[in-house]
Design a protein around this motif. Structure first.
Motif: not given
Length: 172
Positions: A164-167, A26-33, A76-79, A1-9
């Motif tokens: 959400l992950l599928n979308a 955020a854990q699944i994507l390896g991002r800060r939350f 590349n955060i989840v907000l 899922m690393e190919h998803i760019n930008g922030n997820l809000i």
């Protein structure tokens, strides 16, 4: 899922699952939350109900706008945003321009079950919380939909994560 760019809000009404889901994704994507409400409390040193008591809703919304601008500048955060974050046009624009905005759509009756015992939600400290949730839903649903790039039904936790992950895969 690393190919998803930008922030997820994540946007939606209180109790839609923005924080719980956001932390997990955020854990699944390896991002800060980040949770904007939590960050407001951390930076001010007081709870949201205290801010509402001392500064009113306007004072809180001013703090919220400043925090959203700060957090949206991250990469590349989840907000997870507060339920009313979309009320200001400047916030909607900031969120849409700085990430993929996902509306976690949830019916008021489900929201009431999830928030029933939470005293940290000033807008629900009323005689009839379900009526208040319905009022908020009727006022905000259209705004959430206009702000979001993606709308996800948020009822069952695991199904919502999967949706959400599928979308996100489809938009990447």
């Amino acid at each position: 899922m690393e190919h998803i760019n930008g922030n997820l809000i994540l946007i939606g009404l209180m109790g839609a699952g923005k924080t719980t889901l956001g932390k997990h994704v955020a854990q699944i994507l390896g991002r800060r939350f980040y949770d904007s409400d939590h960050e407001i409390c951390s930076s001010s040193g007081v709870s949201i109900p205290t801010i509402f008591d001392m500064e009113g809703e306007q004072g809180f919304r001013n703090r919220e706008s400043a925090m959203l601008n700060k957090l949206a500048a991250e990469r590349n955060i989840v907000l997870s945003t507060g339920g009313g974050a979309v009320l200001r046009e400047e916030n909607r624009r900031c969120l849409r321009e700085n990430g993929t905005v996902v509306y976690l759509h949830t019916q008021p009756e489900v929201l009431l079950e999830r928030t029933r015992h939470d005293t940290n939600r000033p807008l629900l400290q009323v005689e009839d919380p379900l009526a208040k949730l319905k009022e908020l839903y009727n006022m905000r649903d259209r705004i959430y939909r206009e702000t979001a790039h993606i709308v996800i039904e948020s009822e069952n936790y695991q199904k919502t994560v999967d949706r959400l992950l599928n979308a996100l895969r489809q938009t990447a």
